[in-house]
Design a protein around this motif. Structure first.
Motif, PDB file in Angstrom:
ATOM      1  N   VAL A   3      38.350 -54.364  -9.146  1.00 48.07           N
ATOM      2  CA  VAL A   3      38.441 -53.456  -8.055  1.00 48.07           C
ATOM      3  C   VAL A   3      37.216 -53.191  -7.134  1.00 48.07           C
ATOM      4  N   GLY A   4      36.360 -53.261  -8.190  1.00 45.53           N
ATOM      5  CA  GLY A   4      34.838 -53.109  -7.492  1.00 45.53           C
ATOM      6  C   GLY A   4      34.339 -53.865  -6.835  1.00 45.53           C
ATOM      7  N   LEU A   5      34.832 -55.365  -7.093  1.00 47.62           N
ATOM      8  CA  LEU A   5      34.312 -56.500  -6.152  1.00 47.62           C
ATOM      9  C   LEU A   5      34.537 -56.311  -4.817  1.00 47.62           C
ATOM     10  N   PRO A   6      35.971 -56.167  -4.094  1.00 43.96           N
ATOM     11  CA  PRO A   6      35.906 -55.914  -2.967  1.00 43.96           C
ATOM     12  C   PRO A   6      35.640 -54.730  -2.296  1.00 43.96           C
ATOM     13  N   SER A   7      35.863 -53.554  -3.108  1.00 45.72           N
ATOM     14  CA  SER A   7      35.570 -52.209  -2.584  1.00 45.72           C
ATOM     15  C   SER A   7      34.378 -51.799  -2.436  1.00 45.72           C
ATOM     16  N   LEU A   8      33.463 -52.272  -3.131  1.00 42.85           N
ATOM     17  CA  LEU A   8      31.737 -51.781  -2.808  1.00 42.85           C
ATOM     18  C   LEU A   8      31.170 -52.472  -1.856  1.00 42.85           C
ATOM     19  N   LYS A   9      32.157 -53.380  -1.030  1.00 42.48           N
ATOM     20  CA  LYS A   9      31.368 -53.871   0.235  1.00 42.48           C
ATOM     21  C   LYS A   9      31.693 -52.623   1.120  1.00 42.48           C
ATOM     22  N   LEU A  10      32.542 -51.891   1.097  1.00 41.11           N
ATOM     23  CA  LEU A  10      32.877 -50.645   2.048  1.00 41.11           C
ATOM     24  C   LEU A  10      31.879 -49.716   1.998  1.00 41.11           C
ATOM     25  N   LYS A  11      31.822 -48.914   3.034  1.00 47.09           N
ATOM     26  CA  LYS A  11      30.771 -47.549   2.994  1.00 47.09           C
ATOM     27  C   LYS A  11      31.412 -46.444   2.916  1.00 47.09           C
ATOM     28  N   GLY A  12      30.658 -45.278   2.291  1.00 48.51           N
ATOM     29  CA  GLY A  12      31.002 -43.864   2.821  1.00 48.51           C
ATOM     30  C   GLY A  12      32.434 -43.560   2.501  1.00 48.51           C
ATOM     31  N   HIS A  13      33.067 -42.915   3.600  1.00 48.07           N
ATOM     32  CA  HIS A  13      34.369 -42.543   3.554  1.00 48.07           C
ATOM     33  C   HIS A  13      35.666 -43.667   3.236  1.00 48.07           C
ATOM     34  N   TYR A  14      34.904 -45.062   3.619  1.00 43.08           N
ATOM     35  CA  TYR A  14      35.868 -46.081   3.459  1.00 43.08           C
ATOM     36  C   TYR A  14      35.820 -46.448   2.225  1.00 43.08           C
TER      37      TYR A  14
END
Lengths: 256, 378, 323, 293
Positions: free
Chosen positions: C106-117
């Motif tokens: 989950v973290g692999l793609p998600s952590l590319k997003l920032k803040g509220h996203y």
């Protein structure tokens, strides 16, 4: 002399704007190479491409004999290519010492589990990082501020802090983005001496992007002039100063 | 440091609550007075407090005053566990009524068997009483009885293809389990099995999908407000397929929410919804009339069948204490199992060592909604 | 000066020792199991808060999906031990390992997003998991819950009393705090704080920001999953409502209330948020209103959380003593 | 699957989606002036619905009068929230503000429960409930109301931001509050205004939706969640993105329920949202550089 960095045919576009067009750029090993040019000439963009913050659309980069065209920023930092920022990117909530300790991050490392369990190896490494960070602070002359919070420092000191942080990484190639911006004449002079001292003491190479002509002309070994993303001149300070194209670009005179 | 301060406060709090009344019978209750299941917990709590006052004003049970301690579990498992522990370990009650919902009952059941205090749940899931745990009872009619009633009705109307539409909470899950077991077993074909969320506001998509399978009737299993939305959406889509509801909506609130869309719907319900239509000689008649009259007088709101579950739990406890002449937890438990043919609001209870629900499908009557009112079907 | 860094670490260790002693002594002041149950739940919640303090407070990466990890570990361990009959210890390990792997994915793609996203991505993931808990009735028991989970056991020894479970929870919590202090006082902690302030500069200094974000995300998920397996085998019953998105929000509230960057603060925040409703129980229907009001007032008057408020109080006290 | 079913799913989805879109719109306006996600937005929607029910059912006010009254009442609540809970802590990190809005939502929900009870309530549709049949699919008259009022709200907002001084000032605040205050715009007043506008939008949404979705004190949680998702889907900060995001989310759910499984319809919608975020990290219509929390 050897070339530590070669940029070949580097082009960058932002939307419809050509920020860099087929730029060739070399930096000599052990030299101070300056990049100058009017506002919006693409100097910082070039630095961003070199440090990997911006990906070029065309062209490739050779650093120390290896192709680093697609390497991410932290990998380039690990290879000894360290930069500072025009608008100071210090870690404002951390202490001065901690800021500089971050500089050692890529160079001095242990596996994550060592840090997690605080093994003797990790403790010893922390001590070493601390000592080296203090050395770097001493080198730039702000060791007495080690315990202060970075954001409380005066602007000139923050510039020095950023320099110390970069030094702690023991770079082979130091990229300075307008290090004199916002400094007064005395501070700028001190900075010029410091940059030369850094180069001599650590036998490293420097790429300097700067507006302050006195500083650039005073310490650079070679200069490249950019205007609207194009190289319009290169050579020694003396050569560049006499180039009519450079004078035209700076004074805005029409060319014949 | 902070923790130390809390402990001091905790200790003070304990000292205050230790000086409770002596010599009274302590009945605890864990109910979902707030949160999603508050439509169950609130009338249950009101009922218990009302019965306490009634009993005490008449001299208590066997001469002992009754103390009722109600805790709200906010429809949350953790809060329910803490409330149960508080009742058992700190308040040291003799018997506990509740929780309101099945999940919470299952979560705390084992504390009661190990503490040897009887628990009389107001939740209906079969898992609560099958297999029988000596210390756990419940008072609502089982889903199995409701489904049996519905399917008998469907059989008499010669339906063969049935669709089900259930809510995805504990109530709907329990109903869906029994429906999926009994529908094929009784020789019907289950043509659609759809569900909706407890907070969903539009079931048109599900009904459209069900429409495509052209069933003879739809059975909707849920508690307010979902089924009211289903009823409305059904009318809006112009669907004429008969719609059965479950006893979970057997309250006037449902008729209010569904409006004209409620007309002609059929559901199994306890006799509480139509007290005046219960024949005069029926054993439940008196207790039903009394409860309805008292509740409406005390709280000035209409009675709900969910409050009836708590009424019956309290009445059964009272009966067990009077019968055995003792308010010790183990005696209450033993005497509960000896109760037979005891008329409550939800039905006539006969507990035994292998039946801790005590009701059968006769506790239900089939009702329909006519001109905005309940009508018992013959 | 030379040991200034160690002084900070030693102070934290001193705090940890005090906290551990307090936890071990607390049961002797507890008149009955009810208080012990509260403390166990506090401890379990504090485990999440410690992990999230690193993730949200230090690295500045928000997550609204940790209730999902909590539930995933709880259900995995419950399923393996109850339905498949595996040993409890083994099931617990499996629950944690699976959750850690999922958090990695989950973290692999998600952590590319920032803040509220990022908040939305983790929230969405948490909701998907909680729908799975509700709908896969055959595996999870659905909305009415998973019943009959075996009790906690360590090395084949079943912990039959609440006090034993309490001690286990206290020890595990203190271990987590120890690990967290180690991380914070190492190059990893520095890197996390650095990337929180400026990802650009951290990268330029050679910090592989993606890797460190992932590291702390997975570490906090691991803490949550350990809390999850302990919870499942302590309560021996779990239901999807415990792992909904509101719980994720509650966890963030604990950390912020605790003062974001302070590990002890987050623990106090977790205890506060868990105990408060028990105290407000006497107010019945007004309880919810009071809870909301207290939360608002805390944030208004203690903008740097309970830890910050405590520090200010302490320094004022010290000044008063000096004068 | 026949075409009338598909049409029905689309209509259902759009009606459902407009509920999300209206909530998302409110989120966007407060986000633009404060950079904060207002967790109490769903509560504004609930308040609009509950107040109108209270006015109509208990006080016997007629619907055309109850609608503006309930909207006004909610707007006042929005202003109070800003004045009492948000303004005193200006300058705090946005995560603190977010936690305060969580507290506010708990508080409002609790008060609504105390005053109006825990029951679900319903309003009669504004113009009957005889469905209009289009190609075999049924459309509720109330859906036309919802659609029309949503369009009016959106147009009104558009005009407000592009024509009025206040609107332009608010827009300026969203781009750069510091610069805005330098040119003499009262940023505090703009924040107050944004709370009032989004409370108004929420309330109007709550009122016109009550005949379709019913209302109760805890309606705000789910709507807030879906509204937030719609906001992110459309790209934070873009009002039209928010409205579009809501409609897309609604249609996704309805198609998911119709063609895949009603049990997993929400999960499907969120999976699509996640995939979209991984491909387009700042939503469908968002600016490239996302703001930080």
């Amino acid at each position: 002399m050897n070339r530590i960095l070669q940029c070949n045919d580097v082009s960058v576009r932002f939307g419809g704007v050509q920020a860099l067009g087929d730029v060739h750029f070399d930096a000599e090993e052990g030299g101070i190479t300056a990049v100058i040019g009017p506002n919006g000439a693409g100097k910082t963009t070039l630095l961003n491409v070199i440090s990997g913050m911006v990906q070029q659309h065309a062209g490739f980069l050779i650093y120390g004999g290896a192709d680093i065209s697609t390497a991410p920023p932290h990998v380039r930092a690990g290879l000894g290519m360290v930069r500072t920022f025009q608008n100071l990117e210090i870690f404002s909530n951390m202490t001065v010492l901690e800021n500089v300790m971050i500089g050692c991050h890529g160079r001095l490392s242990v596996p994550a589990w060592c840090s997690l369990l605080r093994t003797p190896r990790s403790v010893a490494l922390e001590r070493q990082i601390r000592e080296e960070a203090l050395e770097a602070l001493e080198f730039v002359g702000i060791a007495d501020l080690a315990g202060s919070t970075a954001k409380d420092l005066a602007f000139g000191r923050q510039r020095l802090l950023e320099l110390a942080r970069a030094l702690a990484a023991r770079p082979r190639l130091l990229l300075l983005d307008e290090p004199a911006a916002g400094l007064n004449i005395a501070e700028t002079q001190h900075l010029g001496e410091l940059i030369q001292r850094i180069r001599d003491a650590n036998s490293l190479s420097v790429i300097l992007v700067e507006h302050d002509m006195d500083l650039v002309m005073g310490i650079s070994d070679a200069i490249m002039v950019l205007s609207f993303g194009q190289v319009i001149s290169r050579g020694t300070p003396a050569q560049v100063q006499k180039d009519p194209q450079v004078i035209a670009a700076y004074l805005g005179v029409e060319e014949d | 440091m902070k923790a130390a301060r809390w402990i001091v406060v905790l200790l003070l709090y304990l000292l205050c609550s230790a000086s409770a009344l002596a010599e009274s019978i302590k009945i605890g209750a864990v109910l979902s007075v707030t949160g999603p299941a508050s439509f169950l917990g609130e009338p249950e709590k009101n009922t218990l407090l009302m019965l306490r006052d009634q009993v005490n004003s008449k001299g208590g049970i066997n001469g002992q005053q009754v103390e009722v301690i109600v805790y709200d579990d906010e429809s949350d498992v953790n809060k329910c566990v803490m409330a149960a522990k508080k009742l058992l370990d700190q308040d040291r009650v003799s018997v506990v009524v509740g929780p309101s919902i099945s999940g919470n009952t299952l979560a705390i059941a084992k504390f009661f068997s190990s503490a040897q205090v009887p628990l009389i749940s107001c939740a209906a899931a079969e898992k609560i009483v099958r297999p029988v745990d000596p210390w756990i009872f419940n008072t609502p009619q089982l889903d199995r009885h409701a489904v049996t009633k519905i399917l008998l009705d469907a059989q008499s109307r010669k339906y063969s293809k049935l669709a089900i539409l259930t809510v995805s909470d504990g109530y709907g899950q329990a109903g869906r389990g029994v429906l999926k077991e009994l529908i094929p077993a009784q020789g019907f074909a289950l043509v659609a099995d759809e569900s909706f969320g407890p907070k969903d506001t539009d079931m048109t998509a599900q009904l459209t999908k069900i429409k495509g399978t052209s069933p003879d009737a739809i059975i909707c299993w849920g508690t307010n407000p979902g089924p009211a939305v289903v009823a409305r959406n059904r009318t809006q889509l112009g669907l004429t397929t008969p719609l059965y509801m479950s006893h979970g909506v057997a309250s006037n609130k449902f008729i209010e929410l569904a409006g004209e869309a409620a007309e002609g719907l059929i559901l199994p319900a306890g006799r509480l919804v139509a007290v005046e239509q219960v024949p005069a000689g029926h054993p439940q008649k008196r207790v039903l009339e009394e409860y309805v009259a008292n509740y409406t007088k005390t709280y000035n709101t209409p009675v709900s069948s969910f409050g009836g579950y708590a009424h019956d739990a309290f009445a059964l406890v009272r009966e067990a204490i009077i019968k055995g002449g003792s308010a010790k937890p183990s005696d209450i438990r033993n005497n509960l199992e000896k109760i037979s043919s005891f008329a409550g609001t939800s039905g006539v209870y006969s507990y035994s060592s292998d039946n801790h629900n005590g009701l059968d499908e006769n506790a239900f009557i089939m009702v329909t909604i006519e001109k905005g009112a309940w009508k018992v079907m013959q | 000066m030379q040991n200034g860094y160690n002084v900070a670490y030693r102070r934290d260790m001193f705090w940890l020792a005090g906290f551990f002693t307090l936890l071990m002594l607390a049961p002797f002041c507890m008149p009955n199991n009810y208080y012990l149950t509260i403390l166990i739940l506090c401890g379990l919640h504090a485990m999440h808060a410690v992990g999230l303090c690193l993730l949200v407070g230090h690295a500045g990466q928000i997550s609204l999906g940790h209730a999902g990890f909590y539930g995933l570990a709880a259900y995995t361990s419950a399923y393996l031990s109850t339905t498949l009959g595996l040993a409890v210890g083994l099931s617990m390990v499996a629950g944690v390992v699976l959750t850690v792997l999922i958090s990695l994915l989950v973290g692999l793609p998600s952590l590319k997003l920032k803040g509220h996203y990022l908040a939305m991505a983790t929230l969405g993931f948490g909701i998907i998991l909680s729908i799975l808990f509700t709908e896969t009735v055959d595996i999870t028991g659905g909305p009415s819950g998973f019943v009959g989970i075996p009790r906690l056991s360590i090395l084949g020894q079943e912990l039959t009393t609440d006090i034993a479970v309490y001690r286990a929870v206290a020890v595990v919590l203190c271990l987590m705090v120890w690990l967290s202090f180690n991380v914070l006082h190492s190059r990893i902690g520095r890197a996390l704080r650095a990337l929180h302030t400026s990802e650009k500069a951290a990268q330029a200094m050679g910090v592989d920001i993606a890797r460190f974000k992932l590291f702390v995300f997975v570490l906090s998920a691991a803490f949550s999953s350990i809390s999850g397996v302990l919870y499942a085998h302590y309560l021996t019953f779990i239901a999807p409502v415990s792992f909904g998105f509101m719980f994720s929000v509650e966890l963030i509230v604990m950390v912020v209330l605790g003062g974001m960057v302070s590990v002890p603060g987050s623990i106090v925040g977790a205890f506060f948020v868990t105990i408060l409703p028990e105290f407000l129980r006497a107010f019945e229907n007004v309880e919810v209103v009071l809870f909301g009001a207290i939360l608002i007032l805390c944030m208004m008057f203690l903008p740097d959380g309970l830890a910050g408020g405590w520090n200010r109080l302490w320094s004022r006290f010290r000044r008063a003593v000096h004068e | 699957m026949d075409s009338s079913s598909l049409l029905q799913y689309l209509i259902t989805g759009l009606t459902l989606g407009s509920t999300y879109g209206l909530t998302a719109l409110g989120f966007t306006i407060i986000f633009n002036t404060t950079g904060v996600i207002n967790f109490a937005q769903g509560e504004f929607v609930m308040l609009g619905g509950m107040m109108s029910v209270f006015l109509v059912r208990v006080l016997g006010v007629t619907v055309p009068l109850a609608v503006p009254l309930a909207a006004l009442g909610t707007m006042l609540t929005g202003a109070l929230v800003e004045r009492l809970a948000i303004r005193p802590v200006r300058g705090c990190p946005s995560i603190n503000l977010v936690i305060i809005t969580i507290g506010v939502s708990i508080l409002i929900r609790g008060l609504a429960m105390l005053f109006w009870g825990k029951d679900t309530h319903v309003l009669e549709p504004f113009s009957g409930d005889q469905p209009v049949m289009v190609l075999g699919a049924a459309i509720m008259p109330q859906a036309f109301w919802v659609l029309a009022i949503s369009v009016i709200l959106l147009t009104g907002l558009k005009l407000f931001f592009s024509l009025t001084t206040q609107g332009k000032a608010m827009l300026a605040c969203s781009f750069d509050p510091k610069a805005a205050s330098l040119v003499g715009i009262g940023v505090q007043r703009m924040v107050m205004l944004s709370f009032m506008i989004s409370a108004l939008i929420g309330a109007v949404g709550g009122i016109i939706l009550t005949p379709i979705t019913m209302t109760s004190y805890d309606k705000g949680i789910m709507l807030g969640l879906k509204g937030f998702a719609a906001c992110i889907l459309g790209g934070l900060g873009n009002p039209f993105g928010a409205a579009a995001g809501g409609l897309i989310l609604g249609v996704l759910e309805s198609l998911g329920a119709g063609f895949v499984s009603s049990a997993y319809k929400d999960a499907l919608a969120f999976i699509v949202l996640l995939i979209l975020l991984f491909v387009k990290p700042s939503g469908l219509f968002g600016q490239k550089d996302a703001k930080r929390v």
